[in-house]
Design a protein around this motif. Structure first.
Motif, PDB file in Angstrom:
ATOM      1  N   TYR A  13       0.823  -1.209   0.000  1.00 27.05           N
ATOM      2  CA  TYR A  13       0.000   0.000   0.000  1.00 27.05           C
ATOM      3  C   TYR A  13       0.855   1.255   0.000  1.00 27.05           C
ATOM      4  CZ  TYR A  13       0.805   0.443   5.051  1.00 27.05           C
ATOM      5  OH  TYR A  13       1.380   0.594   6.292  1.00 27.05           O
ATOM      6  N   ASP A  14       0.222   2.340  -0.451  1.00 33.63           N
ATOM      7  CA  ASP A  14       0.849   3.658  -0.476  1.00 33.63           C
ATOM      8  C   ASP A  14       0.664   4.275   0.912  1.00 33.63           C
ATOM      9  OD1 ASP A  14       1.292   6.434  -0.701  1.00 33.63           O
ATOM     10  OD2 ASP A  14       0.738   6.406  -2.816  1.00 33.63           O
ATOM     11  N   PRO A  15       1.755   4.572   1.625  1.00 29.17           N
ATOM     12  CA  PRO A  15       1.610   5.097   2.986  1.00 29.17           C
ATOM     13  C   PRO A  15       1.014   6.502   3.048  1.00 29.17           C
ATOM     14  CG  PRO A  15       3.905   5.139   2.321  1.00 29.17           C
ATOM     15  CD  PRO A  15       3.152   4.421   1.235  1.00 29.17           C
ATOM     16  N   GLU A  16       1.082   7.256   1.947  1.00 34.52           N
ATOM     17  CA  GLU A  16       0.520   8.608   1.956  1.00 34.52           C
ATOM     18  C   GLU A  16      -0.994   8.615   1.803  1.00 34.52           C
ATOM     19  OE1 GLU A  16       2.420  11.619  -0.332  1.00 34.52           O
ATOM     20  OE2 GLU A  16       4.412  10.744  -0.002  1.00 34.52           O
ATOM     21  N   THR A  17      -1.515   7.772   0.907  1.00 34.59           N
ATOM     22  CA  THR A  17      -2.961   7.754   0.656  1.00 34.59           C
ATOM     23  C   THR A  17      -3.666   6.593   1.332  1.00 34.59           C
ATOM     24  OG1 THR A  17      -2.750   6.390  -1.330  1.00 34.59           O
ATOM     25  CG2 THR A  17      -2.608   8.796  -1.619  1.00 34.59           C
ATOM     26  N   GLY A  18      -2.928   5.531   1.632  1.00 28.48           N
ATOM     27  CA  GLY A  18      -3.530   4.326   2.189  1.00 28.48           C
ATOM     28  C   GLY A  18      -4.060   3.382   1.126  1.00 28.48           C
ATOM     29  N   GLU A  19      -3.905   3.752  -0.151  1.00 27.67           N
ATOM     30  CA  GLU A  19      -4.436   2.918  -1.227  1.00 27.67           C
ATOM     31  C   GLU A  19      -3.683   1.596  -1.309  1.00 27.67           C
ATOM     32  OE1 GLU A  19      -5.544   3.092  -5.975  1.00 27.67           O
ATOM     33  OE2 GLU A  19      -4.379   4.718  -5.093  1.00 27.67           O
ATOM     34  N   VAL A  20      -4.442   0.487  -1.288  1.00 25.21           N
ATOM     35  CA  VAL A  20      -3.863  -0.843  -1.420  1.00 25.21           C
ATOM     36  C   VAL A  20      -3.629  -1.090  -2.904  1.00 25.21           C
ATOM     37  CG1 VAL A  20      -4.220  -3.318  -1.052  1.00 25.21           C
ATOM     38  CG2 VAL A  20      -5.008  -1.666   0.673  1.00 25.21           C
ATOM     39  N   MET A  21      -2.375  -1.304  -3.267  1.00 24.38           N
ATOM     40  CA  MET A  21      -2.010  -1.468  -4.668  1.00 24.38           C
ATOM     41  C   MET A  21      -2.170  -2.915  -5.124  1.00 24.38           C
ATOM     42  SD  MET A  21      -1.445   1.657  -4.859  1.00 24.38           S
ATOM     43  CE  MET A  21      -1.026   1.855  -6.551  1.00 24.38           C
ATOM     44  N   CYS A  22      -1.840  -3.865  -4.254  1.00 28.05           N
ATOM     45  CA  CYS A  22      -2.001  -5.276  -4.579  1.00 28.05           C
ATOM     46  C   CYS A  22      -1.876  -6.093  -3.302  1.00 28.05           C
ATOM     47  CB  CYS A  22      -0.976  -5.735  -5.612  1.00 28.05           C
ATOM     48  SG  CYS A  22       0.729  -5.749  -5.029  1.00 28.05           S
ATOM     49  N   SER A  23      -2.292  -7.329  -3.375  1.00 28.82           N
ATOM     50  CA  SER A  23      -2.112  -8.252  -2.264  1.00 28.82           C
ATOM     51  C   SER A  23      -1.961  -9.648  -2.842  1.00 28.82           C
ATOM     52  CB  SER A  23      -3.281  -8.180  -1.271  1.00 28.82           C
ATOM     53  OG  SER A  23      -4.482  -8.510  -1.906  1.00 28.82           O
ATOM     54  N   GLY A  24      -1.410 -10.545  -2.022  1.00 25.31           N
ATOM     55  CA  GLY A  24      -1.204 -11.894  -2.513  1.00 25.31           C
ATOM     56  C   GLY A  24      -0.646 -12.811  -1.462  1.00 25.31           C
ATOM     57  N   LEU A  25      -0.118 -13.937  -1.923  1.00 26.73           N
ATOM     58  CA  LEU A  25       0.455 -14.958  -1.067  1.00 26.73           C
ATOM     59  C   LEU A  25       1.894 -15.152  -1.512  1.00 26.73           C
ATOM     60  CD1 LEU A  25      -0.103 -17.106   1.138  1.00 26.73           C
ATOM     61  CD2 LEU A  25      -0.746 -18.665  -0.703  1.00 26.73           C
ATOM     62  N   CYS A  26       2.814 -15.142  -0.562  1.00 28.50           N
ATOM     63  CA  CYS A  26       4.227 -15.225  -0.885  1.00 28.50           C
ATOM     64  C   CYS A  26       4.843 -16.466  -0.251  1.00 28.50           C
ATOM     65  CB  CYS A  26       4.938 -13.988  -0.369  1.00 28.50           C
ATOM     66  SG  CYS A  26       6.659 -13.918  -0.837  1.00 28.50           S
ATOM     67  N   SER A  27       5.682 -17.118  -1.029  1.00 26.99           N
ATOM     68  CA  SER A  27       6.385 -18.284  -0.522  1.00 26.99           C
ATOM     69  C   SER A  27       7.836 -18.156  -0.946  1.00 26.99           C
ATOM     70  CB  SER A  27       5.772 -19.549  -1.109  1.00 26.99           C
ATOM     71  OG  SER A  27       6.495 -20.683  -0.701  1.00 26.99           O
ATOM     72  N   PRO A  28       8.793 -18.286  -0.109  1.00 27.29           N
ATOM     73  CA  PRO A  28       8.674 -18.511   1.322  1.00 27.29           C
ATOM     74  C   PRO A  28       8.283 -17.243   2.069  1.00 27.29           C
ATOM     75  CG  PRO A  28      10.982 -18.351   0.742  1.00 27.29           C
ATOM     76  CD  PRO A  28      10.192 -18.270  -0.554  1.00 27.29           C
ATOM     77  N   ALA A  29       7.803 -17.424   3.278  1.00 26.29           N
ATOM     78  CA  ALA A  29       7.269 -16.310   4.068  1.00 26.29           C
ATOM     79  C   ALA A  29       8.296 -15.208   4.283  1.00 26.29           C
ATOM     80  CB  ALA A  29       6.762 -16.827   5.413  1.00 26.29           C
ATOM     81  N   ASP A  30       9.552 -15.551   4.388  1.00 22.77           N
ATOM     82  CA  ASP A  30      10.554 -14.520   4.635  1.00 22.77           C
ATOM     83  C   ASP A  30      10.872 -13.696   3.390  1.00 22.77           C
ATOM     84  OD1 ASP A  30      11.946 -16.462   3.276  1.00 22.77           O
ATOM     85  OD2 ASP A  30      13.512 -16.719   4.796  1.00 22.77           O
ATOM     86  N   SER A  31      10.216 -13.967   2.272  1.00 23.85           N
ATOM     87  CA  SER A  31      10.409 -13.201   1.041  1.00 23.85           C
ATOM     88  C   SER A  31       9.356 -12.105   0.852  1.00 23.85           C
ATOM     89  CB  SER A  31      10.370 -14.128  -0.172  1.00 23.85           C
ATOM     90  OG  SER A  31      11.471 -14.999  -0.148  1.00 23.85           O
ATOM     91  N   VAL A  32       8.499 -11.898   1.825  1.00 23.63           N
ATOM     92  CA  VAL A  32       7.446 -10.889   1.698  1.00 23.63           C
ATOM     93  C   VAL A  32       8.047  -9.515   1.381  1.00 23.63           C
ATOM     94  CG1 VAL A  32       5.651  -9.621   2.940  1.00 23.63           C
ATOM     95  CG2 VAL A  32       5.725 -12.108   3.061  1.00 23.63           C
ATOM     96  N   ALA A  33       9.114  -9.154   2.046  1.00 22.94           N
ATOM     97  CA  ALA A  33       9.729  -7.837   1.816  1.00 22.94           C
ATOM     98  C   ALA A  33      10.192  -7.686   0.369  1.00 22.94           C
ATOM     99  CB  ALA A  33      10.888  -7.619   2.775  1.00 22.94           C
ATOM    100  N   ASN A  34      10.531  -8.789  -0.285  1.00 23.90           N
ATOM    101  CA  ASN A  34      10.955  -8.715  -1.686  1.00 23.90           C
ATOM    102  C   ASN A  34       9.820  -8.276  -2.609  1.00 23.90           C
ATOM    103  OD1 ASN A  34      13.481  -9.606  -0.926  1.00 23.90           O
ATOM    104  ND2 ASN A  34      13.042 -11.750  -1.406  1.00 23.90           N
TER     105      ASN A  34
END
Length: 140
Positions: A13-34
């Motif tokens: 999400y955009d921290p200025e507007t709060g707009e969620v740009m996308c969402s999903g499922l990431c594997s492995p879990a420690d790759s979320v930041a990528n």
């Protein structure tokens, strides 16, 4: 059903507007930041958030506001009876392929021609867009 614990849901999400740009499922879990690659200046939230209905406020999902009032109206086509809908300034209104942006905070409609009139309202973010229908019937 067993969920793989090496996977994590996320939302960007955009921290200025709060707009969620996308969402999903990431594997492995420690790759979320990528997942932020290609999204500079955006944040990751650790759950899937539906950006159609929610946005982020102070780092937490909140329901997006909706326009007040009804979605359909029936009026007499007498050039007197009027439908009014309060809108945020800057709302884009589309009618029969033509688009205009409001300069004030009220939409008003009246007609002397019977028929169905469909207007699409796209208010500024974070409001949820909506469509209203006005049935103008023969005046008695």
């Amino acid at each position: 059903m067993v969920q793989n614990t090496n996977q994590s849901y996320y939302s960007i999400y955009d921290p200025e507007t709060g707009e969620v740009m996308c969402s999903g499922l990431c594997s492995p879990a420690d790759s979320v930041a990528n997942q932020l690659d290609g999204w500079p200046d955006h944040y990751v939230y650790s759950e899937a958030v539906d950006g159609e209905t929610h946005y982020m406020v102070a780092g937490a999902p909140e329901p997006r506001p909706t326009l007040a009032g009804a979605f359909s109206f029936t009026i007499a086509a007498d050039a007197q009876e009027e439908v009014t809908v309060p809108l945020p300034v800057g709302t884009t209104i589309t009618f029969r392929g033509e688009t205009d942006v409001t300069a004030d905070d009220l939409f008003a409609f009246t007609t002397d021609i019977p028929g169905r009139y469909v207007f699409d309202f796209a208010p500024p973010f974070p409001y949820i867009p909506r469509t209203i229908t006005i049935e103008a019937t023969y005046a008695v």
